[in-house]
Design an enzyme around this catalytic site. Structure first.
Site, PDB file in Angstrom:
ATOM      1  N   TYR A 144       0.823  -1.214   0.000  1.00 48.46           N
ATOM      2  CA  TYR A 144       0.000   0.000   0.000  1.00 48.46           C
ATOM      3  C   TYR A 144       0.855   1.262   0.000  1.00 48.46           C
ATOM      4  O   TYR A 144       0.415   2.320  -0.423  1.00 48.46           O
ATOM      5  CB  TYR A 144      -0.937   0.031   1.214  1.00 48.46           C
ATOM      6  CG  TYR A 144      -2.045  -1.011   1.185  1.00 48.46           C
ATOM      7  CD1 TYR A 144      -2.270  -1.784   0.065  1.00 48.46           C
ATOM      8  CD2 TYR A 144      -2.852  -1.207   2.289  1.00 48.46           C
ATOM      9  CE1 TYR A 144      -3.266  -2.732   0.037  1.00 48.46           C
ATOM     10  CE2 TYR A 144      -3.863  -2.163   2.275  1.00 48.46           C
ATOM     11  CZ  TYR A 144      -4.062  -2.925   1.146  1.00 48.46           C
ATOM     12  OH  TYR A 144      -5.057  -3.858   1.129  1.00 48.46           O
ATOM     13  N   LYS A 194       3.365 -15.556   2.101  1.00 44.46           N
ATOM     14  CA  LYS A 194       3.285 -16.226   0.798  1.00 44.46           C
ATOM     15  C   LYS A 194       4.726 -16.515   0.396  1.00 44.46           C
ATOM     16  O   LYS A 194       5.227 -16.062  -0.646  1.00 44.46           O
ATOM     17  CB  LYS A 194       2.561 -15.313  -0.205  1.00 44.46           C
ATOM     18  CG  LYS A 194       2.186 -15.959  -1.514  1.00 44.46           C
ATOM     19  CD  LYS A 194       1.061 -16.968  -1.409  1.00 44.46           C
ATOM     20  CE  LYS A 194       0.800 -17.601  -2.762  1.00 44.46           C
ATOM     21  NZ  LYS A 194      -0.090 -18.767  -2.690  1.00 44.46           N
ATOM     22  N   ASP A 226      -3.260 -18.017   1.193  1.00 49.62           N
ATOM     23  CA  ASP A 226      -4.441 -18.638   0.561  1.00 49.62           C
ATOM     24  C   ASP A 226      -4.991 -19.747   1.453  1.00 49.62           C
ATOM     25  O   ASP A 226      -6.204 -19.868   1.652  1.00 49.62           O
ATOM     26  CB  ASP A 226      -4.102 -19.147  -0.853  1.00 49.62           C
ATOM     27  CG  ASP A 226      -2.754 -19.850  -0.929  1.00 49.62           C
ATOM     28  OD1 ASP A 226      -1.987 -19.811   0.049  1.00 49.62           O
ATOM     29  OD2 ASP A 226      -2.463 -20.450  -1.983  1.00 49.62           O
ATOM     30  N   ASP A 250      -5.434  -6.941   5.685  1.00 47.87           N
ATOM     31  CA  ASP A 250      -6.634  -6.192   5.305  1.00 47.87           C
ATOM     32  C   ASP A 250      -7.745  -7.185   4.965  1.00 47.87           C
ATOM     33  O   ASP A 250      -8.891  -7.081   5.431  1.00 47.87           O
ATOM     34  CB  ASP A 250      -6.279  -5.314   4.083  1.00 47.87           C
ATOM     35  CG  ASP A 250      -7.344  -4.285   3.768  1.00 47.87           C
ATOM     36  OD1 ASP A 250      -8.360  -4.246   4.486  1.00 47.87           O
ATOM     37  OD2 ASP A 250      -7.166  -3.528   2.796  1.00 47.87           O
ATOM     38  N   ASP A 254     -11.017  -8.700   7.654  1.00 49.90           N
ATOM     39  CA  ASP A 254     -12.426  -8.538   7.272  1.00 49.90           C
ATOM     40  C   ASP A 254     -13.130  -9.893   7.181  1.00 49.90           C
ATOM     41  O   ASP A 254     -14.289 -10.027   7.557  1.00 49.90           O
ATOM     42  CB  ASP A 254     -12.553  -7.804   5.934  1.00 49.90           C
ATOM     43  CG  ASP A 254     -12.689  -6.304   6.139  1.00 49.90           C
ATOM     44  OD1 ASP A 254     -12.416  -5.831   7.263  1.00 49.90           O
ATOM     45  OD2 ASP A 254     -13.054  -5.599   5.181  1.00 49.90           O
TER      46      ASP A 254
END
Ligand code: NAD
Length: 367
Positions: A144, A194, A226, A250, A254
């Site tokens: 980001y 990852k 994943d 992020d 959620d």
């Protein structure tokens, strides 16, 4: 004496804040400590008071600077949606506050109490006892914020690019937050990366293993992001603390809020620098949800997310862990005893429908 800045904000913010402060009064009386509270304007309330000059007045920043931690309500609402973007309540208040105080760690508990499993979209037989996961997300680094980022023409077509970058020191400090939190919980950390594809994740994993060496009582395991997304849906009850970088966090935080069932129950914390010589952080504590303008002013909002935000403030910034444990337990008993605001009510037998104030009263009674 602890000092806290109280920023109630907009919508349901002031209603649930009032109740969380009453609960805090009761906690202080029981555990024999005091807080000095400075209330300050933020968001739409500040815009209204400053003739739309700013949603984050200087006096508010000063009140926060003089505090051990910030108890924040929520900001925003239809009234301020058409103002220029950089003075809108969320963009103009929340983001600058995070930046000003270097809040690099976002803690979101995903708790589904055993008596609220019906509210979770996860099949109840998979979570018979509910679950209690803490997601620790790195908040100021990664893709980001990495540079270069941009868009250009290459070989006659538009190309866009972002950069995922982490310094080892950024990874270390977020891992220390996760391990410190785990020490107060079930002493298990799952680091999510990852590392089969990303260089940043390889450094992340190496660093996680190194930092784990400082916490011999805590067990560490690793999941690819994943797989973590899948396992959260399949076996949320098996996790204690999840720690991950900004983009993965992020999404996973959620997902975790969603499987927990009710936004009105979920607090969050954003932590900044550590207070020297302690395990305490300067932090900002707020409900995971927003200002809920659809129910504001009716006395029906669930105050528990705000009450549990106060509990996180006690735990992570004020060093009142025992009081925080008691408060969390009082909230759990209140729910077990069937008290329900509209957002968590099902109409089932044994439920008592209550408003914002009665819910707080019930928590105080059970403290
Ligand atoms: P929201 O979280 O405010 O509301 C979503 C739904 O959840 C609504 O139906 C609401 O009634 C319900 N809800 C939320 N908290 C509840 C509670 N404590 N008790 C009972 N029900 C509750 O999200 P939204 O509708 O997308 O946003 C409303 C406003 O809040 C917008 O202006 C948005 O920008 C702002 N917002 C602020 C923050 C923040 O201050 N950190 C975060 C998200 C959204």
């Amino acid at each position: 004496m602890h000092r806290i800045a109280v920023l109630a904000g907009d919508g349901i913010g002031p209603e649930v804040m009032t109740e969380s402060l009453r609960v805090l009064d009761a906690v202080e009386a029981k555990f024999d400590f005091t807080t000095e509270r400075t209330e300050a304007l933020v968001g739409g309330a500040a815009l209204d008071a400053t003739d739309n000059e700013t949603p984050l007045p200087k006096a508010t920043i000063q009140a926060c600077e003089a505090s051990d931690g910030i108890l924040f309500g929520s900001v925003g609402g239809p009234k301020w949606e058409n103002l220029p973007p950089d003075i809108q309540p969320e963009r103009g208040a929340l983001l600058p506050l995070r930046k000003h105080f270097g809040l690099f760690a976002n803690l979101r508990p995903g708790v589904c109490l055993p008596s609220l499993t019906h509210a979770s979209p996860i099949k109840n037989e998979l979570v018979p006892d509910g679950f209690d996961v803490l997601c620790v997300r790195e908040l100021t680094g990664g893709v980001y914020f990495g540079t270069p980022k941009g868009r250009e023409e290459r070989d006659g077509e538009p190309v866009a690019f972002d950069t995922m970058v982490y310094k080892k020191s950024e990874i270390e400090r977020i891992l220390h937050v996760a391990f410190t939190a785990a020490m107060q919980r079930d002493k298990r950390v799952t680091s999510v990366d990852k590392a089969n594809v990303l260089a940043t994740s390889v450094l992340w994993r190496e660093t996680a293993i190194e930092v784990a060496g400082h916490y011999p009582d805590v067990t560490l395991d690793h999941l690819y992001v994943d797989n973590a997304a899948m396992q959260l849906c399949r076996r949320p009850g098996s996790f204690d603390v999840l720690v991950t970088e900004n983009l993965f966090g992020d999404i996973l935080s959620d997902e975790m809020a969603m499987i927990s069932g009710s936004l009105g129950m979920l607090p969050s914390a954003s932590l900044g620098s550590k207070k020297e010589g302690t395990d305490l952080y300067f932090g900002m504590y707020e409900p995971s949800g927003g200002s809920a303008p659809d129910i504001a002013g009716q006395g029906i909002a669930n105050p528990i997310a705000q009450i549990l935000s106060a509990s996180m403030l006690l735990r992570y910034s004020l060093g009142e862990g025992e009081a925080a444990d008691a408060l969390d337990a009082a909230v759990a008993r209140t729910i077990d005893d069937g008290l329900r605001t509209g957002d968590i009510a099902t109409g089932a037998e044994g439920e008592t429908r209550v408003g914002t104030r009665e819910m707080a009263d019930a928590v105080i009674e059970r403290l």
